[in-house]
Structures are given as structure tokens and as C-alpha cells.
Design an enzyme around this catalytic site. Sequence first.
Site, PDB file in Angstrom:
ATOM      1  N   GLY A  45       0.789  -1.214   0.000  1.00  0.00           N
ATOM      2  CA  GLY A  45       0.000   0.000   0.000  1.00  0.00           C
ATOM      3  C   GLY A  45       0.827   1.272   0.000  1.00  0.00           C
ATOM      4  CB  THR A 146      -9.732   0.989  -0.079  1.00  0.00           C
ATOM      5  OG1 THR A 146     -10.727   1.621   0.727  1.00  0.00           O
ATOM      6  CG2 THR A 146     -10.320  -0.280  -0.662  1.00  0.00           C
ATOM      7  N   GLY A 184       1.107  19.878   9.316  1.00  0.00           N
ATOM      8  CA  GLY A 184       0.899  18.658  10.073  1.00  0.00           C
ATOM      9  C   GLY A 184       2.127  17.782  10.014  1.00  0.00           C
ATOM     10  N   GLY A 272      -3.889  16.964   4.537  1.00  0.00           N
ATOM     11  CA  GLY A 272      -4.714  15.860   4.996  1.00  0.00           C
ATOM     12  C   GLY A 272      -4.917  14.828   3.902  1.00  0.00           C
ATOM     13  CG  HIS A 444      23.422   4.154  34.453  1.00  0.00           C
ATOM     14  ND1 HIS A 444      22.921   5.423  34.293  1.00  0.00           N
ATOM     15  CD2 HIS A 444      24.756   4.287  34.670  1.00  0.00           C
ATOM     16  CE1 HIS A 444      23.911   6.297  34.414  1.00  0.00           C
ATOM     17  NE2 HIS A 444      25.040   5.627  34.645  1.00  0.00           N
TER      18      HIS A 444
END
Length: 468
Positions: A45, A146, A184, A272, A444
Site C-alpha cells: 500500500g 483501501t 501537520g 490531509g 544505565h
Amino acid sequence: MVVGEFSEDIDVLVVGAGPGGYVAAIRAAQLGKSVTIVDKAELGGVCLNRGCIPSKALITAAHQYEAAKSSPIPGITSTATLDFAKVQEWKQSVVDKMTGGVKTLLKGNKVRVVQGEVFFTGPNEVRVLSEYEGQRFRFKDCILATGSRPIELKALPYGKRVLSSTEALALDHVPESLIVVGGGYIGIELGQTYAKFGSKVTIVEGTGSILPTFDAQLTRMVVRNLKKYNVDIHTNAFAQGVEETENGITLTFKVGDEEKRVTAEYVLVTVGRRPNTDELSLDAAGVQLTEKGMVQVDHQGRTSNPHIFAIGDIVPGPALAHKASYEGKVAAEVIAGHNSAVDYRCIPAVVFSDPEIATVGLSEEEAKQQYGEIAVGRFPYAANGRAVSLGADGFVKLIADKQSGLLVGAQVTGAEASNLIAELGLAIEMSATLEDIALTIHAHPTLGEMVMEAADVALGSPIHIVAR
């Protein structure tokens, strides 16, 4: 027989092979379902191909270039040259490795992969169109994943010099100048990256601050670092239009009643994303949408059609890959008969800015509204040995219910914030208290110690800073 005349019966159909879809497909297959996944583009995607992964690769390269140009450690000098074409080749190799991994995972889990565009023809049937043929599938259950696409502004239509994040990630050179419309997380990440590579960057944001969904305490250092790279920031600014020439583009924007103009090589629009639900013919499937095109779902991801589920950017909530993956697992488990449901209490949000910002759970204001009296512990990077040796600045902040000590929120800004937030998300998920965290021994010297130290501060017993 003509292809597409009959419908093939399948168990589970997943539409979309992004981080929500492929995870859902794999989980459904693990639970014994026969799964077919369809995507019109590529596996992974937007996230793996044109979003999360390539952007983080470029961000890493920009950090390395910055460090090579001028070491922050006295006694070390170096010089650096930038071959951006080779950087882009390396970025693509990272993308190819990740998408290749998805292909291997789907094959290993016996998930059938089909490439094509899906159109619903009924409540349990789809038609899949590819370049050469069409197929029909009749499913028992379906998961919609989608995703989304960048929003295009009417006043700033995409073109040769008006770019979306997709084109900005694929530039063949570092632009001399870049205007970013939208402050953004996408705009800040890409704007800061190109500023480090040498671009003159201008950010135009419509609200009163960049990264407006985050507390001002978290964004303050990002603003400072942007200014270090000579980035101009205009807030409460609204883009009006552009004038494009052969060699550049001029953006006109308003701040109050004052009209301003700035010219650059490109304009990047990051205001956006829009859900990809408008071309699926979902009305034929009986799937209800909101006015903004989002899919309405219940607490298990089920739509108005009880056999169709929806996840990721097309359902309400933040457009985050890890949220989509989580929702995908839930939907797959529900289909398999499990009593799963979504719980968004511990969905972290990360900005890969410089410095990084990460949050999980409630903000201070949200915690006050829900719990009344709260305990807040803030510990600075400046008091942590490992942070000082890294030359890093920032802080870790814990937010808890005062009465019970229950951790309900956490915020980190600084180096490795994206990794530090994981422990805090687990703590909230496990209903840990401030005392639980303070009593957990942290190695540490590490950045992780600051989580323990912030808990001590909230409990009123700080060790490495003086109590107020």
C-alpha cells in the site's frame, strides 16, 4: 466461456494490501480461513511504497548528511557531499525489501493475491477489473482496507510544480526552494528533511501552530530546529492560489487581511488525506458512509453490512498504519468467531521530526477532564547521561490519576522518542501505576532510564533533578 461470466465462491476477501489489509489477510489465514487479497496497485500500500517507509528512509539520510557535514562532538571534523540520485536508489532498495517481505509473508500463509480494481455488485459479490480481464468473487466475509489519498485543494491543483507527498518523495534532485502548505506531521517531516538536504523551506499552516494536534510543549523544540535550518513558518495563513512559470511557482496566501507571496521551485501540499471509498460502489453492498466518505463501523469493525468489515484510513480515527494493522487483526478474529473488539486507549502517535515527538494515552487536559486531580512527572534529557553523550535535548512526561497512581498518558520529545513510547504504551495497556514504573529497574546509562525518573518525579521523590 467468457471470463467474468461466473462468480467464484471464496471465504474471505480483503480489499487493499496495505498495512491494514495484508495483516488482516495473514491473521485470517492463520485462523483457518481461505483468503484472497486484492489491490489495484502494489503490495504494501501507500505506507510501504509512497509513505511511511520511503519517508523514514529519506529522513534517516538527511540525519546522516547533517551529522557528516558538521559533527556535534568536538575533535571530530568531516566533510560531506550529497548525491541525491544515489540516496533515492537506496531509498527504493529499502522499499523493495519491505514489499518483497510482504509478498513472501502472504505466500507463506497461503493467501491468494489478485491485482485489480474492486467494484461491489451486491452485498456479497464484487467484480475485479485488471488490465486484461475481469473476475467475479462471491465472498462469505470481506474486509475493506483501501486506505486514503492526499487531499487536493481547488486553489492548488496538483501539477508539474504543485506536489503531493507522493511526488515529493520521488524527486530526482533536492529543490533549491520548497513551500509546504500544511504544517501537520507529513508536512513537517518532509519539510524538515529537505531543509537538512539544503532546500530553502517555507511552511504555510492554517492554524495557530505547526503540528496543531500536539501540545505546544512538544512542538517548541521542533520549531526551534526548523528555524535553525532557516525555515520560514507562517501560521494562521491560508493559501489563495498559485502562479506557475517554467522555472518556479509563486504561492499567494493570507494572514488575516494581509496578502503575502512567496516563490519557490515547488509547492508541496500536505493538508490531509481523503478516504478511498468513492470508487468502490459501496452502495451496492449496503455499506453506509459518513458525509466525509468514512465507513461507519461498530466496536468490531463491522459495517452496516454484517459480513463486510472496514479498517484503517477509511474508518474514523487517526490515519496511522499501526492502527490499521491492529484493526485488521480484530476484524480477522471476529470473522473467525473470536470475541475481539477494538480498544484505542493505547494507540501511539509519532512524528519523525527533529526532535521526534511521540504520545500515547491522554494529554494533561484530557486527563484532568476525566480524572480530576492528576499527577505529572516530567524528566529532562539534560539530566540523563546517555542523552547528554548523544547531544540530545527533550523530555519524558508521564500523566497519572492522582488518587490511584494509574498511568493514563505519556509524552516524549527528543531522540528515540518513537522507541521510548512503546514501553509507556505497554504500561498503560497493563494498567501500570507510577510506582510500578519507578520500581522497574532500568539499565544505565540508557535513554529508557528517563521513564523511571519521570515516574519518580510524579511520585514526589526525584533522584536526578531537584524536587520543586
